[in-house]
Design a protein around this motif. Structure first.
Motif, PDB file in Angstrom:
ATOM      1  N   LEU A   8       0.542  -1.216   0.293  1.00 39.10           N
ATOM      2  CA  LEU A   8      -0.090   0.288   0.208  1.00 39.10           C
ATOM      3  C   LEU A   8       0.815   1.148  -0.016  1.00 39.10           C
ATOM      4  O   LEU A   8       0.718   1.965  -0.006  1.00 39.10           O
ATOM      5  CB  LEU A   8      -0.429   0.117   1.538  1.00 39.10           C
ATOM      6  CG  LEU A   8      -2.036  -1.018   1.064  1.00 39.10           C
ATOM      7  CD1 LEU A   8      -2.891  -0.644   2.390  1.00 39.10           C
ATOM      8  CD2 LEU A   8      -2.982  -1.162   0.239  1.00 39.10           C
ATOM      9  N   PHE A   9       1.857   1.144   0.722  1.00 45.28           N
ATOM     10  CA  PHE A   9       2.590   2.401  -0.463  1.00 45.28           C
ATOM     11  C   PHE A   9       4.505   2.325  -0.318  1.00 45.28           C
ATOM     12  O   PHE A   9       4.833   0.614  -0.550  1.00 45.28           O
ATOM     13  CB  PHE A   9       3.712   2.793   1.652  1.00 45.28           C
ATOM     14  CG  PHE A   9       4.346   2.302   2.895  1.00 45.28           C
ATOM     15  CD1 PHE A   9       5.791   1.936   2.161  1.00 45.28           C
ATOM     16  CD2 PHE A   9       3.612   1.131   3.131  1.00 45.28           C
ATOM     17  CE1 PHE A   9       6.223   0.950   2.924  1.00 45.28           C
ATOM     18  CE2 PHE A   9       4.283   0.307   3.668  1.00 45.28           C
ATOM     19  CZ  PHE A   9       5.949   0.464   4.215  1.00 45.28           C
ATOM     20  N   GLU A  10       4.670   2.609  -1.141  1.00 49.33           N
ATOM     21  CA  GLU A  10       5.828   2.839  -2.031  1.00 49.33           C
ATOM     22  C   GLU A  10       7.065   3.639  -2.009  1.00 49.33           C
ATOM     23  O   GLU A  10       7.322   4.840  -1.251  1.00 49.33           O
ATOM     24  CB  GLU A  10       5.450   2.687  -3.654  1.00 49.33           C
ATOM     25  CG  GLU A  10       4.460   1.646  -4.521  1.00 49.33           C
ATOM     26  CD  GLU A  10       4.841  -0.029  -4.603  1.00 49.33           C
ATOM     27  OE1 GLU A  10       7.123   0.394  -4.419  1.00 49.33           O
ATOM     28  OE2 GLU A  10       4.636  -0.555  -5.136  1.00 49.33           O
ATOM     29  N   ALA A  11       8.346   3.606  -2.171  1.00 54.30           N
ATOM     30  CA  ALA A  11       8.909   4.782  -2.247  1.00 54.30           C
ATOM     31  C   ALA A  11       8.658   5.703  -3.068  1.00 54.30           C
ATOM     32  O   ALA A  11       8.069   5.558  -3.847  1.00 54.30           O
ATOM     33  CB  ALA A  11      10.709   4.466  -2.925  1.00 54.30           C
ATOM     34  N   THR A  12       8.148   6.789  -2.918  1.00 61.76           N
ATOM     35  CA  THR A  12       7.576   8.221  -3.305  1.00 61.76           C
ATOM     36  C   THR A  12       8.823   8.440  -4.609  1.00 61.76           C
ATOM     37  O   THR A  12       7.913   9.148  -6.053  1.00 61.76           O
ATOM     38  CB  THR A  12       8.231   9.732  -2.684  1.00 61.76           C
ATOM     39  OG1 THR A  12       7.922   9.014  -1.291  1.00 61.76           O
ATOM     40  CG2 THR A  12       7.626  10.205  -3.111  1.00 61.76           C
ATOM     41  N   PHE A  62       5.464  10.837   3.249  1.00 66.36           N
ATOM     42  CA  PHE A  62       6.154  11.252   4.651  1.00 66.36           C
ATOM     43  C   PHE A  62       7.609   9.998   4.781  1.00 66.36           C
ATOM     44  O   PHE A  62       7.638   9.473   4.070  1.00 66.36           O
ATOM     45  CB  PHE A  62       5.158  10.955   6.125  1.00 66.36           C
ATOM     46  CG  PHE A  62       4.811   9.136   6.110  1.00 66.36           C
ATOM     47  CD1 PHE A  62       3.602   9.063   4.777  1.00 66.36           C
ATOM     48  CD2 PHE A  62       5.405   8.334   6.449  1.00 66.36           C
ATOM     49  CE1 PHE A  62       3.152   8.024   5.239  1.00 66.36           C
ATOM     50  CE2 PHE A  62       5.005   6.867   6.706  1.00 66.36           C
ATOM     51  CZ  PHE A  62       4.434   6.437   5.480  1.00 66.36           C
ATOM     52  N   ASP A  63       7.999  10.546   5.481  1.00 62.98           N
ATOM     53  CA  ASP A  63       9.662   9.955   5.361  1.00 62.98           C
ATOM     54  C   ASP A  63       9.406   8.666   7.110  1.00 62.98           C
ATOM     55  O   ASP A  63       8.555   9.191   7.823  1.00 62.98           O
ATOM     56  CB  ASP A  63      11.223  11.523   6.120  1.00 62.98           C
ATOM     57  CG  ASP A  63      11.225  11.595   5.678  1.00 62.98           C
ATOM     58  OD1 ASP A  63      10.775  11.626   4.192  1.00 62.98           O
ATOM     59  OD2 ASP A  63      11.524  12.830   5.421  1.00 62.98           O
ATOM     60  N   ASP A  64       9.789   7.665   6.335  1.00 64.84           N
ATOM     61  CA  ASP A  64       9.562   6.348   7.638  1.00 64.84           C
ATOM     62  C   ASP A  64      10.537   7.023   9.018  1.00 64.84           C
ATOM     63  O   ASP A  64      11.352   7.226   8.834  1.00 64.84           O
ATOM     64  CB  ASP A  64       9.548   5.557   7.219  1.00 64.84           C
ATOM     65  CG  ASP A  64      10.663   4.942   6.154  1.00 64.84           C
ATOM     66  OD1 ASP A  64      12.200   5.181   6.754  1.00 64.84           O
ATOM     67  OD2 ASP A  64      10.727   4.269   6.200  1.00 64.84           O
ATOM     68  N   LYS A  65      10.544   5.905  10.167  1.00 66.89           N
ATOM     69  CA  LYS A  65      11.457   6.439  11.020  1.00 66.89           C
ATOM     70  C   LYS A  65      13.329   5.987  10.085  1.00 66.89           C
ATOM     71  O   LYS A  65      14.132   6.649  11.530  1.00 66.89           O
ATOM     72  CB  LYS A  65      11.227   5.613  12.148  1.00 66.89           C
ATOM     73  CG  LYS A  65       9.648   5.563  12.728  1.00 66.89           C
ATOM     74  CD  LYS A  65       9.370   5.034  13.866  1.00 66.89           C
ATOM     75  CE  LYS A  65       8.588   5.597  14.542  1.00 66.89           C
ATOM     76  NZ  LYS A  65       8.023   6.451  14.515  1.00 66.89           N
ATOM     77  N   GLY A  66      13.318   5.087   9.558  1.00 65.54           N
ATOM     78  CA  GLY A  66      14.378   5.064   8.490  1.00 65.54           C
ATOM     79  C   GLY A  66      14.929   6.464   7.702  1.00 65.54           C
ATOM     80  O   GLY A  66      15.990   6.267   7.199  1.00 65.54           O
ATOM     81  N   GLY A  67      13.749   7.172   7.955  1.00 66.12           N
ATOM     82  CA  GLY A  67      14.231   9.240   7.096  1.00 66.12           C
ATOM     83  C   GLY A  67      13.903   9.139   4.954  1.00 66.12           C
ATOM     84  O   GLY A  67      14.708   9.010   4.984  1.00 66.12           O
ATOM     85  N   THR A  81       4.914   7.080   0.300  1.00 64.08           N
ATOM     86  CA  THR A  81       3.688   7.488  -0.262  1.00 64.08           C
ATOM     87  C   THR A  81       3.018   6.310  -0.787  1.00 64.08           C
ATOM     88  O   THR A  81       3.018   5.460  -0.789  1.00 64.08           O
ATOM     89  CB  THR A  81       4.060   8.317  -1.946  1.00 64.08           C
ATOM     90  OG1 THR A  81       5.025   9.452  -1.864  1.00 64.08           O
ATOM     91  CG2 THR A  81       2.688   8.795  -2.193  1.00 64.08           C
ATOM     92  N   LEU A  82       1.623   6.704   0.002  1.00 63.19           N
ATOM     93  CA  LEU A  82       0.801   5.589   0.125  1.00 63.19           C
ATOM     94  C   LEU A  82       0.173   5.482  -1.288  1.00 63.19           C
ATOM     95  O   LEU A  82       0.128   6.851  -1.679  1.00 63.19           O
ATOM     96  CB  LEU A  82      -0.666   6.435   0.915  1.00 63.19           C
ATOM     97  CG  LEU A  82      -0.133   6.370   1.969  1.00 63.19           C
ATOM     98  CD1 LEU A  82      -1.557   6.943   3.770  1.00 63.19           C
ATOM     99  CD2 LEU A  82       0.260   5.106   2.944  1.00 63.19           C
ATOM    100  N   ARG A  83      -0.017   4.695  -1.753  1.00 63.36           N
ATOM    101  CA  ARG A  83      -0.318   5.011  -3.921  1.00 63.36           C
ATOM    102  C   ARG A  83      -1.196   5.174  -3.545  1.00 63.36           C
ATOM    103  O   ARG A  83      -2.596   4.694  -3.617  1.00 63.36           O
ATOM    104  CB  ARG A  83      -0.467   3.012  -3.584  1.00 63.36           C
ATOM    105  CG  ARG A  83      -1.431   2.343  -3.461  1.00 63.36           C
ATOM    106  CD  ARG A  83      -1.697   0.982  -3.686  1.00 63.36           C
ATOM    107  NE  ARG A  83      -3.400   0.632  -3.351  1.00 63.36           N
ATOM    108  CZ  ARG A  83      -3.022  -1.461  -2.974  1.00 63.36           C
ATOM    109  NH1 ARG A  83      -2.318  -1.790  -4.216  1.00 63.36           N
ATOM    110  NH2 ARG A  83      -4.340  -0.978  -2.809  1.00 63.36           N
ATOM    111  N   PRO A  84      -0.734   6.336  -4.450  1.00 65.24           N
ATOM    112  CA  PRO A  84      -2.436   6.954  -5.637  1.00 65.24           C
ATOM    113  C   PRO A  84      -3.034   6.159  -6.583  1.00 65.24           C
ATOM    114  O   PRO A  84      -4.238   6.650  -7.309  1.00 65.24           O
ATOM    115  CB  PRO A  84      -1.345   8.393  -6.006  1.00 65.24           C
ATOM    116  CG  PRO A  84      -0.025   7.657  -6.328  1.00 65.24           C
ATOM    117  CD  PRO A  84       0.288   7.083  -5.265  1.00 65.24           C
TER     118      PRO A  84
END
Ligand code: HAM
Length: 409
Positions: free
Chosen positions: A43-47, A68-73, A77-80
């Motif tokens: 559901l999320f991918e690298a921006t 958003f940035d995850d905790k690993g920086g 992005t939530l897939r559009p």
């Protein structure tokens, strides 16, 4: 205060969710019959996937992404949408040649919410990868049409256009930019800003409809290969009786398309600039992501919108039978009966909380059961009292005969 669902998102509960279920089931059946295997991607991918795949200056990427940035920086992005993910998965897995995939799931776009335009919405879609033939375009368009037909949207038609190949589009882009520059003072500031970067996006700008009405259209600037391709798509649709009409200003909002683009319209869903589904050919996408040239065509249908547009469905009972426990000491017998009926494939439930007979009957009604089976004194001779909740008639039925009694009602 009890927390509420975020703006632009929905809880879908029974009985409304039965309409959803019927759409999702219809789609599953069609996808299987047409030979599309199930694809599940994150559901999320690298921006970067969407910036490169969907296009950095599209509305979706520019304004609508949940990034958003995850905790690993890492920027995620939530897939559009799912097409970029499916092609990524195809390339990442090293798959070659023809691959037909179907998906179903939530997508996320930061939109101004209204009916049928949600921040989390559900798409079902198919991607036909590795096949350049216009017959693949026809098949994909048919999948969406059959889905609308299956859920009772009988007046659907396909809006069809060709935006040509990248080289055609480049020549057309120059022409369009010239046309728009000559009329710059009549354009909205947003359109004026786009003249150089992405003039095609002005074509679906409502604010600029008057200028756009006289603009050159992509279909008049196609290479002969692209012109032949869209002619073959039209012919294919005619051959299977799918209504379609040319829509010269249909360009769609995502950057990966070439040649065929399409959307579905129906009188039952008339929101401004909103379609029940859409898609197109996207031969450039694999290379945009750094892969080899891989032809592909696909579509996604908006389930939220289909549910709004479809006619009321005849909702059958949600349970075949609700088992009522007449006396507490009959509970274990009742539970065994429930278990046997479930094992026989019936939809069965009972109260586990020791409610009165009256309360159990009310529960059966609320749960929209078709029938009630009362387990009481009659069980001593191996029988239950069956009540048909629609007609109100009652009869004594052998315990072993309950399933066939239900089948006969
Ligand atoms: P799309 O036109 O952006 O295409 O979305 C497809 C469908 O999803 C729309 O026609 C609409 O029914 C539904 N939809 C889009 N945004 C929303 C929203 N905010 N709320 C409710 N429904 C919405 C794509 O996503 C492409 N990936 C389609 C595709 C597949 N092209 C090739 N393969």
């Amino acid at each position: 205060m009890i927390p509420r669902a975020p703006k632009g998102t929905d809880d879908v509960l029974p009985p409304e969710s039965e309409r959803w279920r019927s759409v999702l089931r219809a789609f599953d059946g069609i996808a299987e019959r047409f030979g599309y295997g199930l694809v599940i991607t994150p559901l999320f991918e690298a921006t970067e996937l969407f910036a490169r795949g969907v296009g950095a200056d599209t509305e979706v990427v520019e304004k609508q992404m949940y990034t958003f940035d995850d905790k690993g920086g890492r920027s995620v992005t939530l897939r559009p949408e799912a097409t970029a993910s499916v092609i990524r998965a195809y390339l990442q897995s090293g798959t070659q040649g023809v691959f037909k995939g179907a998906y179903s799931g939530p997508m996320f776009r930061y939109e101004q919410p209204q009916a049928g335009r949600r921040r989390q919405f559900h798409q079902v879609g198919v991607e036909y990868i590795g096949e350049p033939s216009p017959l693949a375009d026809v098949e994909v368009i048919e999948v969406g049409f059959r889905l609308l037909e299956a859920v009772g949207i009988s007046d659907a038609a396909v809006l069809l256009n060709s935006i040509g190949d990248p080289a055609d589009r480049e020549a057309y882009r120059v022409l369009l930019a010239e046309y728009l520059s000559d009329r710059a003072e009549e354009l909205s500031p947003e359109a004026r800003r786009r003249i150089d970067a992405n003039p095609l996006r002005v074509l679906d700008s409502k604010a600029d409809a008057a200028v756009v009405a006289g603009a050159p259209v992509p279909a008049d600037h196609l290479s002969s290969a692209a012109a032949e391709h869209i002619a073959a798509v039209r012919e294919g649709l005619d051959g299977i009786g799918i209504p379609h009409r040319g829509e010269p200003r249909l360009v769609r909002g995502l950057d990966y398309y070439n040649r065929t683009v399409f959307e579905y319209e129906s009188a039952s869903y008339q929101a401004a600039q909103a379609s029940l589904g859409g898609g197109g050919r996207y031969d450039p996408l694999a290379a945009m992501l750094g892969g080899p040239e891989v032809p592909a065509v696909g579509l996604a249908m908006g389930v939220d919108r289909i549910v709004l547009a479809m006619p009321p469905i005849d909702t059958p009972p949600a349970l075949d039978v609700f088992v009522v426990v007449a006396e507490e000491e009959r509970r274990s017998t009742a539970i065994s009966l429930v278990r046997a009926l479930r094992a026989a494939g019936l939809r069965v439930d009972l109260d586990l909380g020791g409610k009165s007979m009256k309360a159990q009957f009310r529960m059966a009604d609320r749960r929209r059961a078709g029938a009630v089976a009362v387990v009481g004194a009659e069980w001593d001779s191996g029988q239950v009292t069956m009540r048909d909740l629609r007609s109100g008639t009652e009869s004594l039925v052998e315990g072993q005969e309950v399933a066939s009694w239900i089948a006969g009602h």
